[in-house]
Motif scaffolding. Structure first.
Motif, PDB file in Angstrom:
ATOM      1  N   LYS A   2       0.842  -1.195   0.000  1.00  0.00           N
ATOM      2  CA  LYS A   2       0.000   0.000   0.000  1.00  0.00           C
ATOM      3  C   LYS A   2       0.885   1.257   0.000  1.00  0.00           C
ATOM      4  CE  LYS A   2      -4.183   1.293   2.360  1.00  0.00           C
ATOM      5  NZ  LYS A   2      -4.992   1.247   3.549  1.00  0.00           N
ATOM      6  N   LYS A   4       1.236   5.595  -0.443  1.00  0.00           N
ATOM      7  CA  LYS A   4       0.603   6.918  -0.458  1.00  0.00           C
ATOM      8  C   LYS A   4       1.387   7.816  -1.402  1.00  0.00           C
ATOM      9  CE  LYS A   4      -2.393   9.671   1.451  1.00  0.00           C
ATOM     10  NZ  LYS A   4      -3.694   9.327   2.031  1.00  0.00           N
ATOM     11  N   GLU A  35      -3.008   6.067 -10.894  1.00  0.00           N
ATOM     12  CA  GLU A  35      -3.896   4.932 -10.576  1.00  0.00           C
ATOM     13  C   GLU A  35      -3.643   3.746 -11.520  1.00  0.00           C
ATOM     14  OE1 GLU A  35      -7.681   6.895 -10.546  1.00  0.00           O
ATOM     15  OE2 GLU A  35      -7.517   7.361  -8.384  1.00  0.00           O
ATOM     16  N   GLU A  44      -1.928  -1.163  -3.905  1.00  0.00           N
ATOM     17  CA  GLU A  44      -2.998  -0.271  -3.470  1.00  0.00           C
ATOM     18  C   GLU A  44      -2.375   1.111  -3.373  1.00  0.00           C
ATOM     19  OE1 GLU A  44      -5.776  -0.718  -0.063  1.00  0.00           O
ATOM     20  OE2 GLU A  44      -4.967  -2.758  -0.114  1.00  0.00           O
ATOM     21  N   ASP A  46      -3.192   5.394  -2.659  1.00  0.00           N
ATOM     22  CA  ASP A  46      -4.044   6.547  -2.367  1.00  0.00           C
ATOM     23  C   ASP A  46      -3.264   7.804  -2.711  1.00  0.00           C
ATOM     24  OD1 ASP A  46      -6.267   5.082  -1.343  1.00  0.00           O
ATOM     25  OD2 ASP A  46      -5.145   4.755   0.515  1.00  0.00           O
ATOM     26  N   TYR A  67       0.595   2.617   5.580  1.00  0.00           N
ATOM     27  CA  TYR A  67       1.204   2.469   4.249  1.00  0.00           C
ATOM     28  C   TYR A  67       2.603   1.857   4.359  1.00  0.00           C
ATOM     29  CZ  TYR A  67      -2.658   5.286   2.662  1.00  0.00           C
ATOM     30  OH  TYR A  67      -3.925   5.720   2.379  1.00  0.00           O
TER      31      TYR A  67
END
Ligand code: CA2
Length: 144
Positions: A2, A4, A35, A44, A46, A67
């Motif tokens: 994940k 950021k 994205e 993933e 954000d 993250y």
């Protein structure tokens, strides 16, 4: 994994002004590009943008325990912000610094980066592709 992605001040103006420096694509185009790239690396991701230094500091702090890594284009705060450097050091997550333009071939004041004192990789002058390279670097590191 994940990740950021954090974008600093005025990057929301992409495509609206200075196309000769930053290109014609808009900030929405950049978000879509990031994205797509994150999907290609099965990550993933954000994405956050702010024009406010304190909000960026808080966003970095909130990455702790959530993250695995950070991709950051601190924009003008690159060259001024000890607060952003300290926040990155505090959370101690693998961080890649990205700049759309080649900051080394522009004004003298853009050559120094506080964030580079912490970032484990710095990518400059590759346009939006720099964000993809940054995500790829983190994907390789974590074997995602
Ligand atoms: O090249 C980069 O990505 C920068 O981080 C962009 C910052 C600049 O202060 C850094 O030195 C290098 C500026 C972002 C402003 O973006 C704009 C986009 C369109 C119109 C006006 C500003």
């Amino acid at each position: 994994m994940k990740v950021k992605v954090i974008n600093g001040p005025n990057l929301n103006m992409l495509g609206i002004r200075e196309p000769e420096v930053y290109g014609k694509a808009t900030y929405k185009d950049l978000v879509e590009f990031i994205e797509q790239a994150s999907k290609a690396f099965s990550m993933e991701c954000d994405i956050f943008q702010s024009n406010h230094e304190g909000d960026i500091v808080t966003e970095i702090q909130n990455c702790l325990g959530v993250y695995d890594g950070i991709v950051i284009n601190p924009a003008a705060y690159t060259h001024t912000s000890v607060a952003i450097l300290d926040a990155l050091k505090a959370v101690s997550l693998p961080t890649v610094e990205v700049h759309i333009s080649d900051v080394d071939s522009r004004e003298e004041f853009r050559k120094f980066s506080y964030v580079s004192l912490y970032a484990e990789k710095v990518i400059k002058g590759k346009g939006f592709e720099g964000y993809k390279e940054a995500l790829g670097y983190l994907a390789d590191k974590f074997g995602s």
